[in-house]
Scaffold this active site. Structure first.
Site, short mmCIF file in Angstrom:
data_model
loop_
_atom_site.label_atom_id
_atom_site.label_comp_id
_atom_site.label_asym_id
_atom_site.label_seq_id
_atom_site.Cartn_x
_atom_site.Cartn_y
_atom_site.Cartn_z
N ALA A 1 0.86 -1.19 0.00
CA ALA A 1 0.00 0.00 0.00
C ALA A 1 0.89 1.23 0.00
O ALA A 1 2.06 1.19 0.40
CB ALA A 1 -0.93 0.01 1.21
N GLY B 1 0.68 5.52 0.98
CA GLY B 1 -0.06 6.62 1.57
C GLY B 1 0.64 7.93 1.36
O GLY B 1 1.61 8.05 0.62
N GLY B 2 0.13 8.97 2.03
CA GLY B 2 0.68 10.32 1.86
C GLY B 2 2.03 10.49 2.52
O GLY B 2 2.80 11.36 2.13
N MET B 3 2.34 9.72 3.56
CA MET B 3 3.59 9.88 4.29
C MET B 3 4.54 8.69 4.14
O MET B 3 5.73 8.85 4.39
CB MET B 3 3.28 10.09 5.79
CG MET B 3 2.70 11.45 6.10
SD MET B 3 3.88 12.77 5.86
CE MET B 3 2.86 14.18 6.31
N ALA B 4 4.02 7.52 3.82
CA ALA B 4 4.86 6.34 3.81
C ALA B 4 4.29 5.31 2.85
O ALA B 4 3.15 5.41 2.38
CB ALA B 4 4.98 5.75 5.22
N THR B 5 5.12 4.29 2.58
CA THR B 5 4.73 3.16 1.75
C THR B 5 4.89 1.89 2.58
O THR B 5 5.88 1.73 3.30
CB THR B 5 5.61 3.06 0.49
OG1 THR B 5 5.48 4.28 -0.25
CG2 THR B 5 5.17 1.89 -0.38
N ASP C 1 -4.78 9.58 14.34
CA ASP C 1 -5.11 9.37 12.92
C ASP C 1 -6.08 8.21 12.78
O ASP C 1 -5.86 7.29 12.00
CB ASP C 1 -3.83 9.10 12.13
CG ASP C 1 -4.06 9.26 10.63
OD1 ASP C 1 -5.08 9.86 10.25
OD2 ASP C 1 -3.22 8.79 9.84
#
Length: 709
Positions: free
Chosen positions: A24, A26-30, A146
């Site tokens: 997956a 995301g905006g901050m990490a993979t 979050d």
């Protein structure tokens, strides 16, 4: 997510964690699926994006929050195994990563996308484990920050787990503002105080959880907008509406509708003022469980319960109030219930209900029947009076006279007795026949369908055969019943059927799963056709600019190819829009450094060349190629930069005539003007001096002033 190319796939972090594939992004990490080569187990590795490890303060906070999350030990919390950072490229900067438990399954976001709006009871059942995880974190003074459906994982075995504890706090420290960290993708769940004050406590998780609860009940988010900032503004300035106000069903006619006390629970959890919310997840869980108990009991509206949901202070951490007592309809405070189900058929007397005794006036009279005829000896004949004066013959003895009569009487008696016995036997046989016929018609020819749910095919055939029934099988998919076991029967277990009837039994084929076809690299339409043929659906399609993949080609898929998923699962696609166009402006006459910076920021490559120019000052752009128009990122633009005018030595024309001196200077590339020598002009027309001075260097094309005598 499946990507066409990822440089980390195949890399080994810290000599231990081998990256297998991207799971997956995301905006901050993979997030990657990786192999722990030391313990030989599959783990999930979350690697922060480039630039996240350049701040030493962020590294310290990231490590501290990861260690805090690792101390959480709860069945509904994704376990954190390890953390660190490593040089992943040649830039010299480290990228933080965290190693977590790998949960094979799906996310709550997928459930919402597929099934929302969900029924209230199913919603509360899914979210109760989430509150258990948050309550455990709050008890350890750890705020998630979050809470969103993407961070709630549901394993293939149905276990609910919450991920990313503490990471939001570390990420927000890196951004230097409270909202920068959440505006990337979680604005729909951000609490107002985090936007306004930049601070958050356990009540922030309560707010975000309330938004998730609203979305599951309604299938939509409470605040939407064209930009993240509009959504953030709505969180700060608008109250979350009651979930039932955006749905079409009513609790008065459906048990799957949203009851008033659940409306109040959502609005209390999503109150803009933190002091009006439950103070932590433990109190919110007590409120949620009491709401669930009320739903299970069939209570659809109770003013007392609704009032309590608006006052979180009435709940404690450990108490779950009992379901409200169901009052009679005559009570003014009686909770509203939906009509109960229709009553079943009356139970026959003697099977559970008392039989009313008949009244004395209706009792039947008892008739006493003769059961036996007792023979009575006939009376002896009287001895006739002997006439006086006459002599009579002596009478025969009594035995000789009465014996024939007695035998005749006994014979008749035995005949009557035999007829009575025969008649009695016939009556008994007739009564038995009627009783047996009545029993046969009423229940003898009937049998009950045995309960065979969950049994194998052979066991079903044996058990049904014992009940004088036949069975026919068919197969169907089931998410809960193991393959080969019976899902259901028709008629239902316990139903009365005639002996010899056929029972339809449905055998489980196991969960219905379909493999996701490989769609990365195919066109958007080909991907849609491939997913449709696999009985899957196209989910959200995101179009992005891509410098290498042509427009209309799929670059990423929400579910990796080959994974087995349910029928109708929506697979999100990322489709290339092709190369990103850039509108090229004219930078002629601008300083070359500023022009090059502007072009590079637009994604263009810049090449520079230099030449002398009489008209353009040194360091400015003389010419741009191409001049203007539409270009694409990575295209090259050539800038010609001015070196200023060329320097030329002024010829020595002293003592020359004005005409000859003028020709000489013009041939050297100068402009010429004349002026008389002050206080010594004789009118001879010869050059006495020049400005700039003769035999000195001056810019080509500049003007030389000749002083004449």
């Amino acid at each position: 997510m499946t990507s066409m190319r990822d440089p980390l796939v195949g890399h080994v972090l810290d000599g231990r964690y081998q990256i297998l594939e991207r799971a997956a992004r995301g905006g901050m990490a993979t997030v990657y699926r990786a192999l722990d080569t030391r313990l030989q187990r599959i783990v999930a590795v979350k690697v922060m994006h480039e630039g996240m490890g350049e701040d030493a303060d962020f590294i310290r906070k990231f490590d501290r929050e990861a260690r805090a999350a690792a101390r959480l030990s709860h069945p509904n919390v994704v376990s954190v195994f390890d953390q660190g950072h490593e040089q992943l490229d040649g830039s010299g900067t480290g990228r933080p990563y965290i190693v977590m438990e790998f949960v094979a399954g799906t996310t709550l976001r997928s459930v919402i996308s597929r099934d929302a709006p969900l029924t209230p009871l199913r919603t509360l059942d899914l979210l109760d484990p989430v509150l258990s995880a948050l309550a455990e974190a709050h008890a350890h003074h750890l705020v998630h920050r979050d809470v969103k459906p993407e961070n709630v994982l549901i394993s293939d075995r149905g276990q609910v787990k919450v991920a990313d504890f503490g990471l939001a706090k570390a990420i927000s420290a890196q951004t230097n503002t409270a909202t920068a960290g959440v505006l990337i993708g979680t604005v729909s769940y951000v609490p107002p105080e985090l936007v306004v004050h930049g601070s958050a406590d356990t009540r922030a998780d309560v707010y975000s959880f309330g938004i998730v609860l609203f979305e599951m009940l309604t299938g939509r988010k409470p605040h939407t907008g064209d930009s993240p900032y509009e959504v953030v503004f709505a969180h700060v300035n608008k109250d979350v509406p009651a979930p039932s106000s955006v749905t079409s069903s009513s609790w008065r006619i459906s048990r799957d509708a949203i009851p008033p006390y659940l409306d109040v629970l959502v609005r209390t959890a999503c109150a803009r003022d933190p002091d009006r919310r439950p103070r932590d997840a433990r109190v919110l869980q007590a409120m949620l469980r009491q709401s669930r108990d009320a739903l299970v009991a069939g209570v659809m509206d109770d003013p007392d319960l609704t009032a309590r949901m608006a006052d979180p202070s009435s709940f404690t951490d450990s108490s779950v109030p009992p379901v409200p007592t169901l009052r009679t309809p005559s009570s003014p405070q009686s909770p509203h219930l939906l009509p109960p189900p229709e009553p079943a058929d009356p139970v026959p007397h003697g099977l559970g209900e008392p039989v009313e005794a008949p009244s004395p006036s209706r009792r039947l009279r008892t008739t006493v029947s003769e059961s036996e005829i007792v023979p009575v000896a006939p009376p002896a004949p009287a001895t006739p009076a002997r006439p006086r004066g006459r002599r009579r013959r002596a009478a025969a003895p009594l035995d000789e006279v009465s014996r024939p009569l007695q035998e005749q009487f006994d014979a008749r008696t035995r005949a009557r007795r035999r007829r009575g016995i025969v008649i009695l036997l016939l009556v008994l046989l007739l009564a038995l026949g009627v009783a047996w016929g009545s029993w046969w018609m009423a229940s003898g020819r009937w049998t009950a369908v045995p309960p065979v749910t969950g049994m194998s095919r052979d066991d079903v055939q044996e058990l049904v055969g014992q009940e004088d029934l036949a069975v026919a099988f068919r197969e169907d998919w089931s998410e809960t019943v193991p393959p080969g076991a019976v899902i259901t029967t028709s008629p239902d277990p316990g139903a009365r059927v005639l002996q010899g009837s056929q029972v339809q039994a449905v055998l489980s084929r196991g969960p219905e799963r379909h493999g996701v076809p490989p769609v990365v690299g195919s066109t958007r339409e080909d991907a849609r056709l491939a997913l449709t043929e696999a009985t899957l659906a196209v989910g959200e399609v995101t179009e992005v600019w891509h410098e290498e993949v042509p427009a209309g080609v799929v670059t990423e898929a929400g579910v990796r190819a080959g994974r087995e998923v349910r029928r109708g699962t929506a697979v999100d696609l990322t489709v290339s829009r092709g190369r990103q166009p850039v509108q090229l402006g004219d930078h002629t006459g601008r300083p070359a450094s500023r022009a090059a910076t502007a072009l590079e920021e637009a994604g263009l490559r810049v090449e520079q060349q230099q030449e002398h120019s009489r008209t353009v000052p040194e360091g400015e752009v003389v010419e741009q190629s191409p001049a203007t128009g539409t270009r694409y990122r990575g295209d090259t633009v050539t800038l010609t930069v001015s070196l200023g005018p060329r320097m030329v030595t002024v010829p020595n024309v002293r003592k020359m005539g004005v005409a000859a001196a003028t020709r000489t200077l013009e041939d050297a590339g100068f402009e010429v003007r004349t002026a008389p020598v002050e206080d010594n002009h004789l009118g001879l027309g010869y050059v006495a001096d020049a400005d700039p001075g003769l035999a000195t260097e001056a810019p080509e094309g500049s003007t030389i002033t000749l002083y004449l005598v």
